[in-house]
Write a protein that holds these residues in place. Sequence first.
Motif, PDB file in Angstrom:
ATOM      1  N   ARG A   1      -4.736  -8.259  -7.704  1.00  0.00           N
ATOM      2  CA  ARG A   1      -5.603  -8.319  -6.530  1.00  0.00           C
ATOM      3  C   ARG A   1      -5.079  -7.404  -5.430  1.00  0.00           C
ATOM      4  N   LEU A   2      -3.752  -7.493  -5.194  1.00  0.00           N
ATOM      5  CA  LEU A   2      -3.160  -6.668  -4.141  1.00  0.00           C
ATOM      6  C   LEU A   2      -3.292  -5.190  -4.478  1.00  0.00           C
ATOM      7  N   MET A   3      -3.150  -4.858  -5.774  1.00  0.00           N
ATOM      8  CA  MET A   3      -3.256  -3.460  -6.209  1.00  0.00           C
ATOM      9  C   MET A   3      -4.626  -2.892  -5.862  1.00  0.00           C
ATOM     10  N   ARG A   4      -5.661  -3.726  -6.009  1.00  0.00           N
ATOM     11  CA  ARG A   4      -7.021  -3.232  -5.789  1.00  0.00           C
ATOM     12  C   ARG A   4      -7.376  -3.155  -4.318  1.00  0.00           C
ATOM     13  N   LYS A   5      -6.589  -3.847  -3.484  1.00  0.00           N
ATOM     14  CA  LYS A   5      -6.963  -3.883  -2.064  1.00  0.00           C
ATOM     15  C   LYS A   5      -6.528  -2.619  -1.353  1.00  0.00           C
ATOM     16  N   GLU A   6      -7.191  -2.373  -0.244  1.00  0.00           N
ATOM     17  CA  GLU A   6      -6.903  -1.173   0.536  1.00  0.00           C
ATOM     18  C   GLU A   6      -5.630  -1.397   1.354  1.00  0.00           C
ATOM     19  N   VAL A   7      -4.902  -0.322   1.571  1.00  0.00           N
ATOM     20  CA  VAL A   7      -3.670  -0.415   2.366  1.00  0.00           C
ATOM     21  C   VAL A   7      -4.015  -0.286   3.841  1.00  0.00           C
ATOM     22  N   VAL A   8      -3.574  -1.227   4.622  1.00  0.00           N
ATOM     23  CA  VAL A   8      -3.777  -1.148   6.075  1.00  0.00           C
ATOM     24  C   VAL A   8      -2.438  -0.814   6.709  1.00  0.00           C
ATOM     25  N   LEU A   9      -2.397   0.333   7.380  1.00  0.00           N
ATOM     26  CA  LEU A   9      -1.134   0.765   7.977  1.00  0.00           C
ATOM     27  C   LEU A   9      -1.193   0.601   9.487  1.00  0.00           C
ATOM     28  N   ALA A  10      -0.059   0.232  10.055  1.00  0.00           N
ATOM     29  CA  ALA A  10       0.014   0.208  11.516  1.00  0.00           C
ATOM     30  C   ALA A  10      -0.040   1.639  12.028  1.00  0.00           C
ATOM     31  N   GLU A  11      -0.500   1.805  13.269  1.00  0.00           N
ATOM     32  CA  GLU A  11      -0.696   3.159  13.793  1.00  0.00           C
ATOM     33  C   GLU A  11       0.604   3.945  13.864  1.00  0.00           C
ATOM     34  N   ASN A  12       1.664   3.252  14.233  1.00  0.00           N
ATOM     35  CA  ASN A  12       2.915   3.982  14.420  1.00  0.00           C
ATOM     36  C   ASN A  12       3.830   3.887  13.202  1.00  0.00           C
ATOM     37  N   ALA A  13       3.262   3.622  12.022  1.00  0.00           N
ATOM     38  CA  ALA A  13       4.088   3.571  10.817  1.00  0.00           C
ATOM     39  C   ALA A  13       4.438   4.993  10.391  1.00  0.00           C
ATOM     40  N   SER A  14       5.714   5.217  10.082  1.00  0.00           N
ATOM     41  CA  SER A  14       6.141   6.562   9.703  1.00  0.00           C
ATOM     42  C   SER A  14       6.124   6.706   8.182  1.00  0.00           C
ATOM     43  N   TRP A  15       6.559   7.867   7.699  1.00  0.00           N
ATOM     44  CA  TRP A  15       6.629   8.087   6.242  1.00  0.00           C
ATOM     45  C   TRP A  15       7.586   7.103   5.595  1.00  0.00           C
ATOM     46  N   LEU A  16       8.573   6.658   6.374  1.00  0.00           N
ATOM     47  CA  LEU A  16       9.559   5.729   5.829  1.00  0.00           C
ATOM     48  C   LEU A  16       8.888   4.426   5.401  1.00  0.00           C
TER      49      LEU A  16
END
Lengths: 317, 220
Positions: A52-67
């Motif tokens: 289920r998690l694999m199929r879901k979209e990734v929600v990133l915080a605005e200030n998330a870096s490449w790390l």
Amino acid sequence: MGMIRDLFLQGVQMFLVLAVAPLLLGFTRRAKAWLLRRKGPPLLQPYRDLLRLMRKEVVLAENASWLFRSAPYMIFAATWVAAALVPTFATGLQFSWTADLIVITALLGSARFFLALAGMDVGTSFGGIGSSREMMFASLAEPAMIMIVFTVALVAGTTQLSQVADFVFAHASLRVSLALALVALIIVALAENTRIPVDNPATHLELTMVHEAMVLEYSGRHLAVIELAAALKLSLYISLIASIFAPWGLAQGDAAPGAYVTAVVAYIGKLAVGGFLLVLFETSIAKMRVFRVPEFLGAAFMLGFLGTLLLFVSRTF
Amino acid sequence: MDRFVLDFAHTLAGFMVLVSFMLLYQDRMFSLLNVFALQALVLAASVAWQAHVQDAPHLYVTALIALVLKAIIIPIVLHRVVVRLGIHRNIETVGGIGLTMLFGMGLVALSMVVMLRATAAADPLAREDLAFALSVVLLGLLMMVTRRNAVSQIIGFMSLENGLILAATGAKGMPLVVEISVAFSVLVALIVIGVFLFRIRERFDSVDVHALDESRGERQ
């Protein structure tokens, strides 16, 4: 031909740990619910969660870096390599020369390093709390782990897990130091897997979280990969304990194919026993305060140190 | 001598040391009493194993005394005392457990070094048991020194005595008379201490031994 066979067996081990890890998690959850006289989720629920998690979209915080984006894969890779190196059903596999206790400790340490960095990356306060607590526990658990490694290495004369397992299997006897190391390793394993006396894996209260607080910001496939790494870590520790202290049923160097099948069955049996004992311990004890954890882990360090000390003073322990 | 015999004796003795550390670690009265009962149980097992190994039937009596007196009677009596004193909910806050544990490790190291050097020529079965027994004695002393509550000091004293029994059974040829008289003197000590506990509480409304210092005028 021999080379292909060796590589095949190593591959089997790598994918076996990956396939079995969520099942172990499902089993522990089920058994825990059962001990509390509840019904519990089905055994295969962790696999479904991962899908289920694999199929879901990734929600990133605005200030998330490449790390923040790359950390889950780093954590997963390091944990998977470590889990694949521990002898699960056979000793003397193709890459068993790298299956060194110190290497495994270091791989897990680097996985934790990335997890702590990722927890602090977004800048939420819970992630920061989680990271700082995790680092506090790690700074106490790692010396204890190193002491356990010393004890085992002094008894077996090597830090290579495959040879340690063979040694214990061949010279099986009661050793005081090994008994102390076992207790210490169980304490370290409880702390490292964020199980109950140290942290509650099923908590929903952010203030008490340690591991969960660090992964609070993750979603979608990133979360799936992190959860899988956590499941792998649990099965890694149970396999580690089983391979050092109960190496019975492991297939040696070049056994017949049938022996490997029974060895795999024995391995799954050991995982089930280990998981059940863990759950039994967890249901009979309450979570301790965060400030009590250093004493708990200090006890593990002390036991490891005592084991090493006994070995230094007298060879017969 | 059979390898397994030695290993098993050492494991039991090592377990005694481990339980001593568990005693140092506990800070609640009831769990302290339970761990003490566990130590007596291990002691009984260890003594019974020595009786089997040394083929000395009188040691079975010692094991039985340890089992009945220390694993059953003394914990139950102390349990009642704790309930009657109303201190079963108290948590002892003596300076860091970690520090005490470190001290304990130092004491174990010390006893290993001293005993194994001093008894280099002795029988291996007795020799390493003696080292463990000395550790148990020293850890019992440490417990008496670090605790402020009188009941935990009694536990420390009793666990010290467990170490003495362990040492005595490791060495061959301790007469039963000595054994029994030691066991009963401990029982008498329990009664005397029990009476004292209530006297102390009556006088100072507390079993914290620091109250005694105050009455002697050592603390303002």
